[in-house]
Each structure stands twice: as C-alpha cells, then as structure tokens.
Motif scaffolding. Structure first.
Motif, PDB file in Angstrom:
ATOM      1  N   GLU A 109       0.820  -1.207   0.000  1.00 32.63           N
ATOM      2  CA  GLU A 109       0.000   0.000   0.000  1.00 32.63           C
ATOM      3  C   GLU A 109       0.867   1.275   0.000  1.00 32.63           C
ATOM      4  O   GLU A 109       0.598   2.239  -0.723  1.00 32.63           O
ATOM      5  N   HIS A 110       1.914   1.230   0.806  1.00 36.30           N
ATOM      6  CA  HIS A 110       2.802   2.388   0.885  1.00 36.30           C
ATOM      7  C   HIS A 110       3.353   2.742  -0.490  1.00 36.30           C
ATOM      8  O   HIS A 110       3.447   3.907  -0.859  1.00 36.30           O
ATOM      9  N   THR A 111       3.709   1.710  -1.241  1.00 33.62           N
ATOM     10  CA  THR A 111       4.309   1.932  -2.556  1.00 33.62           C
ATOM     11  C   THR A 111       3.350   2.710  -3.459  1.00 33.62           C
ATOM     12  O   THR A 111       3.759   3.651  -4.151  1.00 33.62           O
ATOM     13  N   LEU A 120      12.516   2.763   2.844  1.00 31.62           N
ATOM     14  CA  LEU A 120      11.323   3.063   2.038  1.00 31.62           C
ATOM     15  C   LEU A 120      10.672   4.378   2.420  1.00 31.62           C
ATOM     16  O   LEU A 120      10.028   5.028   1.601  1.00 31.62           O
ATOM     17  N   HIS A 121      10.813   4.744   3.681  1.00 32.62           N
ATOM     18  CA  HIS A 121      10.123   5.942   4.183  1.00 32.62           C
ATOM     19  C   HIS A 121      11.050   7.148   4.243  1.00 32.62           C
ATOM     20  O   HIS A 121      10.708   8.152   4.875  1.00 32.62           O
ATOM     21  N   LEU A 122      12.201   7.038   3.578  1.00 32.22           N
ATOM     22  CA  LEU A 122      13.093   8.193   3.484  1.00 32.22           C
ATOM     23  C   LEU A 122      12.268   9.415   3.113  1.00 32.22           C
ATOM     24  O   LEU A 122      11.434   9.347   2.197  1.00 32.22           O
ATOM     25  N   CYS A 123      12.535  10.517   3.779  1.00 31.73           N
ATOM     26  CA  CYS A 123      11.721  11.725   3.593  1.00 31.73           C
ATOM     27  C   CYS A 123      11.429  12.002   2.111  1.00 31.73           C
ATOM     28  O   CYS A 123      12.342  12.205   1.307  1.00 31.73           O
ATOM     29  N   LEU A 124      10.157  12.026   1.784  1.00 36.68           N
ATOM     30  CA  LEU A 124       9.767  12.291   0.389  1.00 36.68           C
ATOM     31  C   LEU A 124      10.087  13.727   0.002  1.00 36.68           C
ATOM     32  O   LEU A 124      10.407  14.015  -1.149  1.00 36.68           O
ATOM     33  N   LEU A 165      16.755   6.098  16.681  1.00 35.62           N
ATOM     34  CA  LEU A 165      17.320   7.380  17.132  1.00 35.62           C
ATOM     35  C   LEU A 165      18.243   7.943  16.051  1.00 35.62           C
ATOM     36  O   LEU A 165      19.468   7.776  16.100  1.00 35.62           O
ATOM     37  N   TYR A 166      17.637   8.608  15.062  1.00 37.23           N
ATOM     38  CA  TYR A 166      18.435   9.159  13.956  1.00 37.23           C
ATOM     39  C   TYR A 166      19.489  10.145  14.473  1.00 37.23           C
ATOM     40  O   TYR A 166      20.603  10.212  13.963  1.00 37.23           O
ATOM     41  N   GLY A 167      19.110  10.912  15.498  1.00 40.39           N
ATOM     42  CA  GLY A 167      20.049  11.892  16.066  1.00 40.39           C
ATOM     43  C   GLY A 167      21.282  11.215  16.648  1.00 40.39           C
ATOM     44  O   GLY A 167      22.367  11.797  16.674  1.00 40.39           O
TER      45      GLY A 167
HETATM   46  C1  HEM Z   1      14.496  19.662   6.965  1.00 39.63           C
HETATM   47  C2  HEM Z   1      13.294  19.278   6.662  1.00 39.63           C
HETATM   48  C3  HEM Z   1      12.780  17.886   6.851  1.00 39.63           C
HETATM   49  C4  HEM Z   1      13.187  16.904   7.714  1.00 39.63           C
HETATM   50  C5  HEM Z   1      14.313  16.967   8.737  1.00 39.63           C
HETATM   51  C6  HEM Z   1      12.339  15.755   7.482  1.00 39.63           C
HETATM   52  C7  HEM Z   1      12.476  14.545   8.149  1.00 39.63           C
HETATM   53  C8  HEM Z   1      11.795  13.400   7.799  1.00 39.63           C
HETATM   54  C9  HEM Z   1      12.056  12.092   8.355  1.00 39.63           C
HETATM   55  C10 HEM Z   1      13.100  11.786   9.424  1.00 39.63           C
HETATM   56  C11 HEM Z   1      11.214  11.214   7.750  1.00 39.63           C
HETATM   57  C12 HEM Z   1      11.194   9.698   7.949  1.00 39.63           C
HETATM   58  C13 HEM Z   1      10.103   9.263   8.873  1.00 39.63           C
HETATM   59  C14 HEM Z   1      10.245   7.804   9.288  1.00 39.63           C
HETATM   60  O1  HEM Z   1      11.337   7.360   9.634  1.00 39.63           O
HETATM   61  O2  HEM Z   1       9.237   7.115   9.316  1.00 39.63           O
HETATM   62  C15 HEM Z   1      10.398  11.973   6.835  1.00 39.63           C
HETATM   63  C16 HEM Z   1       9.374  11.437   6.073  1.00 39.63           C
HETATM   64  C17 HEM Z   1       8.559  12.215   5.293  1.00 39.63           C
HETATM   65  N1  HEM Z   1       8.699  13.553   4.988  1.00 39.63           N
HETATM   66 FE1  HEM Z   1      10.134  14.780   5.657  1.00 39.63          FE
HETATM   67  N2  HEM Z   1      11.449  16.057   6.495  1.00 39.63           N
HETATM   68  C18 HEM Z   1      11.686  17.349   6.078  1.00 39.63           C
HETATM   69  C19 HEM Z   1      11.019  18.037   5.097  1.00 39.63           C
HETATM   70  C20 HEM Z   1       9.941  17.578   4.415  1.00 39.63           C
HETATM   71  C21 HEM Z   1       9.196  18.291   3.412  1.00 39.63           C
HETATM   72  C22 HEM Z   1       9.540  19.703   2.922  1.00 39.63           C
HETATM   73  C23 HEM Z   1       8.165  17.489   3.040  1.00 39.63           C
HETATM   74  C24 HEM Z   1       7.053  17.730   2.065  1.00 39.63           C
HETATM   75  C25 HEM Z   1       6.848  18.773   1.376  1.00 39.63           C
HETATM   76  C26 HEM Z   1       8.276  16.247   3.756  1.00 39.63           C
HETATM   77  C27 HEM Z   1       7.434  15.157   3.621  1.00 39.63           C
HETATM   78  C28 HEM Z   1       7.668  13.917   4.157  1.00 39.63           C
HETATM   79  C29 HEM Z   1       6.809  12.775   3.905  1.00 39.63           C
HETATM   80  C30 HEM Z   1       5.566  12.772   3.042  1.00 39.63           C
HETATM   81  C31 HEM Z   1       7.371  11.696   4.619  1.00 39.63           C
HETATM   82  C32 HEM Z   1       6.832  10.281   4.681  1.00 39.63           C
HETATM   83  C33 HEM Z   1       7.485   9.443   3.610  1.00 39.63           C
HETATM   84  C34 HEM Z   1       7.042   7.994   3.645  1.00 39.63           C
HETATM   85  O3  HEM Z   1       6.493   7.530   4.646  1.00 39.63           O
HETATM   86  O4  HEM Z   1       7.272   7.315   2.635  1.00 39.63           O
HETATM   87  N3  HEM Z   1       9.370  16.325   4.587  1.00 39.63           N
HETATM   88  N4  HEM Z   1      10.790  13.301   6.861  1.00 39.63           N
END
Ligand code: HEM
Length: 438
Positions: A119-121, A377-381, A342-344
């Motif tokens: 589903e995530h995909t 897979l969940h790397l920030c989109l 703990l990403y930090g």
């Molecule tokens: C410096 C800015 C940002 C940081 C530090 C950040 C950090 C993160 C991290 C750590 C995750 C991974 C969550 C996990 O491990 O489950 C994540 C996922 C995500 N981020 Fe970001 N984020 C940033 C900016 C953004 C922006 C600008 C957007 C959208 C416009 C965004 C949208 C998302 C989405 C949609 C996910 C989920 C991806 C998935 O589950 O496949 N993020 N973010």
C-alpha cells in the motif's frame, strides 16, 4: 546541559562530567534529554545499543547500522503503528465526520507514513509529484523571493528573531505554494497544535493528549473541505494532482485517506524545514570559523545544510511496530513492541563519523550517511524540496545580512520542550542595519 552562545565547537557545550555519564543518569523522555540528548545517546551506544526501556514495551536503537537494519526490514518493523492501538495512532482522516463511502480495502485511511508495502508503494508513487523536477525548478526562485520579502521587513532594524520573523513564515509559505494550501489561511495553520501526533503521541500525558485532541477534529475537517474543493476545482498544485491520480486509479474519491495524506504533507513539510533553517543559523553562530569559511566560499552552503541535518537532526527519531518476534544484535525483541530509531544518535555514531561532535561544513559525503531524513522506504519524500529551501534560505540571509551575531543577553538557546524535535525556542540575532554596504 544547556546550549550557550560561546560553546563554539565543543559539541553543544557538553561538560566532561556529562560526557562521562552512564545510562543510569538519564530517563527517556525527560526534560534533560530533550534539552540535550547527545550524552544520553552516547551512553546508549556504549552500554546498550539496543536498549529495552525499563517501563515501556519499546527498544531504543542508537547505532547507525542497527537502525539501517530496521529500515531495511519493513516486513518485521512496520510503519502501520495504528495496528497496535487505534487511539494512539490516528491519522487525520480518522477524525473526520460525515465520511463519504470509500473503498477501505484498497487504501486504508492512514497516510503513507503510517502504511507498509504494497500500500505504501502505491501512495508514495502518486505523492512523488511533490518533488517533480519542474515543480522544484519553479519553486526555487519563489523561495528566494519570499525570503527577500521577509528580510525586507526587518533588515533596517539591525536585529530580528530568526524563527518567528524568518524560518517559520518562510517554510509555511513555501509548503502552501507548492501543495495548494491557501496562503490566506496561514494564521489558521499556525494555531494547530502538534505536540505529539503520530510517533510522539504515546508519550503524551493525559492532559497533553486532551490538548492535542482539542484541535485535531477541527484540523481534519478543514483539510477534508480543502480536499473536496480541490477535487471539484483542481489547480496546478500537489494536492490537486494527488487527488486526481488517486481518483483515476481507484474510480472514486477516498476522502478519509486523502485527508490524512494532505494533512501529513502540510505538517511534515512545514515545521521540519523551519527547524532546519533556524538551526543552521544557530550552528554557524556557535562556530564562527565555519561561518567565516562559508562567507568566503558560498559553494559550501550545501555542505552547511547537510552538516546541520547531521549535527542537529530536526526530527530526532521515529518508531516502528514490531510485527514478529525478532532480534537485533543478540537482543530478543517480541512482536508487539516498538523500536525507536534514534536518527540523532546515528548521526553522532563514532564508528561512522570522525570527531562526530564537531560541526564541520566541509565533512566529505555527509549527505550519503546522515539520517536527518530517515532512510529506507520511508526516506523523507520532501528531502529534495527541504534541501533547496535550506540552501536558498541560508544563501539569501548571508547575501542580505552582514556581520550576523547573537543579540547579547537575549538568548538562552533552550530547546523547545519537545522530546522529538530539535530547535531553540528563540534565536535573537543582530546584524549591520540596512544590509551590506554597497
Ligand atoms: C528539513 C526538513 C525535513 C526533515 C528533517 C524531514 C524529516 C523526515 C524524516 C526523518 C522522515 C522519515 C520518517 C520515518 O522514519 O518514518 C520523513 C518522512 C517524510 N517527509 Fe520529511 N522532512 C523534512 C522536510 C519535508 C518536506 C519539505 C516534506 C514535504 C513537502 C516532507 C514530507 C515527508 C513525507 C511525506 C514523509 C513520509 C514518507 C514515507 O512515509 O514514505 N518532509 N521526513
């Protein structure tokens, strides 16, 4: 341990006494660890890299290699936290009333961050329009324009508070323009409480949870109405594209799911980027040698942003639900437990980084190994957008403000009271009024 203005390169001013602390000296979460988590992480990596929390059914994972293992096995470590306790992990779409009929079997109400493959995909593939190349190319000059407008408002004063006057409004404006959340409602989004949604919610006290819930229904109804509007009158923005692509695929509008996804994109892209922008300014002020390097060579802006993401990951951790009995590094982890990535801590892991507590904008290949954006897979989109935004924001500040320094006597640099997020409560700076001499 508190941050002070003169800690320079000593790694947030950790005293030797604290650096030598043992795990017994800490509690998680606690105000002390929220203020400065790094001595705690260091003790974890040394004493118990896979650490069973004494009171909770969860394990803290502090080494980069073990976190990578978790991220690479979504079939064991699930993002669908709502499988454990629906009340604890409710995405926005679960809060709306008058739910139109939807095909819940194809797509659940959770946003992509609360879903697993396959589903995530599907969800992520459609939402990838967010970082389409032409969209990023178009937004880049707009980021500079918005940054300049914000700076125009305070440049003659010779001082400002970075979060409120620059980082917060910039990040919110950009995410609104990209996604299609109306900018005229920016004030409304600012009021929305987000103390602990998603991963953070299970740590909240009953009072904090009530405070969070107070506005959740309202937020969800607002986003639902926006989804319906964008469905009926699509525009050239991410929300319209995502809604259209889902309807084309499923044959109907799944309002609860799209409400969750739209809400996620707004919240994930807004405060995180704002935290990064304020933090990189703080780190450069604490490390004047690095500021000087950057002033002399602007090609280092990219490195400064990546190093800030490593050094002070704006989102310090996220979690996964363990769905089958497993083990990491010989530690048995039962199904039903949570792991906390703990990403930090991974970003200070001494087996990966030379001198990890030093802020160094010339660190080679930092973008390849830091976990500021998570991984797998969940790397920030939104990472490509966040990177551009951080770089443009920092460059514009450096172009427009000369001689940036801490405003004397106004900063304690305490972190916000949050166990998952890194950013100082306030950052007061001074600079030469009127901008650089021509
Ligand atoms: C410096 C800015 C940002 C940081 C530090 C950040 C950090 C993160 C991290 C750590 C995750 C991974 C969550 C996990 O491990 O489950 C994540 C996922 C995500 N981020 Fe970001 N984020 C940033 C900016 C953004 C922006 C600008 C957007 C959208 C416009 C965004 C949208 C998302 C989405 C949609 C996910 C989920 C991806 C998935 O589950 O496949 N993020 N973010």
């Amino acid at each position: 341990v508190t941050r002070t203005e003169n800690t320079l390169t000593s790694g947030l001013g950790l005293s030797h006494a604290v650096q030598g602390a043992t795990l017994d000296d800490f509690a998680f979460p606690s105000a002390e660890v929220s203020q400065c988590p790094y001595p705690f992480y260091s003790a974890l990596r040394k004493e118990a890299p896979v650490f069973k929390h004494p009171e909770r059914n969860e394990f803290l994972i502090s080494r980069r290699k073990d976190i990578l293992h978790v991220l690479q096995h979504p079939e064991i470590f699930s993002n669908e936290l709502s499988r454990s306790d629906k009340d604890l992990h409710r995405a926005a779409g679960h809060w709306i009333t008058d739910v139109p009929e939807g095909d819940e079997e194809i797509i659940t109400t959770n946003s992509m961050t609360g879903s697993d493959p396959p589903e995530h995909t599907l969800k992520r593939r459609i939402a990838a329009t967010l970082v389409r190349r032409d969209r990023l190319e178009r937004i880049q000059p707009r980021i500079a324009e918005i940054a300049n407008e914000l700076i125009d408002a305070f440049v003659d004063d010779g001082h400002c508070e970075v979060r409120e006057q620059f980082a917060d409004p910039l990040a919110l404006a950009v995410i609104c323009e990209v996604t299609g959340f109306p900018r005229e409602d920016e004030e409304i989004y600012r009021q929305w409480v987000r103390i602990g949604t998603g991963h953070g919610r299970r740590y909240l006290t009953a009072e904090q949870r009530a405070e969070q819930d107070r506005t959740m229904g309202e937020q969800a109804e607002y986003v639902k109405a926006l989804v319906l509007r964008k469905y009926e009158q699509p525009e050239d923005d991410v929300l319209s594209d995502v809604i259209k692509a889902h309807v084309e695929r499923d044959g109907h509008l799944n309002v609860p799911y799209l409400t969750s996804e739209a809400n996620l994109i707004l919240s994930a892209g807004n405060e995180t980027t704002s935290r990064l922008i304020a933090t990189v300014v703080l780190l450069l002020l604490q490390n004047p040698d690095q500021m000087e390097l950057l002033r002399r060579d602007r090609s280092l802006v990219r490195g400064a942003i990546e190093e800030a993401l490593r050094y002070e990951a704006p989102t310090q951790w996220t979690s996964r639900l363990v769905v089958e009995d497993t083990e990491i590094d010989g530690v048995a982890i039962p199904a039903g437990a949570f792991v906390v990535n703990l990403y930090g801590s991974a970003n200070r892991d001494e087996t990966v980084w030379d001198d990890p507590d030093r802020f160094d904008i010339c660190r080679p290949d930092v973008h390849k190994y830091h976990m500021g954006f998570g991984g797998g897979l969940h790397l920030c989109l939104g990472a490509p957008l966040a990177r551009i935004e951080g770089q443009v924001a920092l460059s514009t500040l450096l172009d427009r403000l000369d001689d940036i320094r801490f405003a004397p006597g106004k900063n304690d640099l305490d972190n916000i009271d949050h166990f998952q997020k890194r950013v100082p409560k306030h950052l007061f700076i001074e600079f030469a009024p009127g901008g650089p001499a021509q």
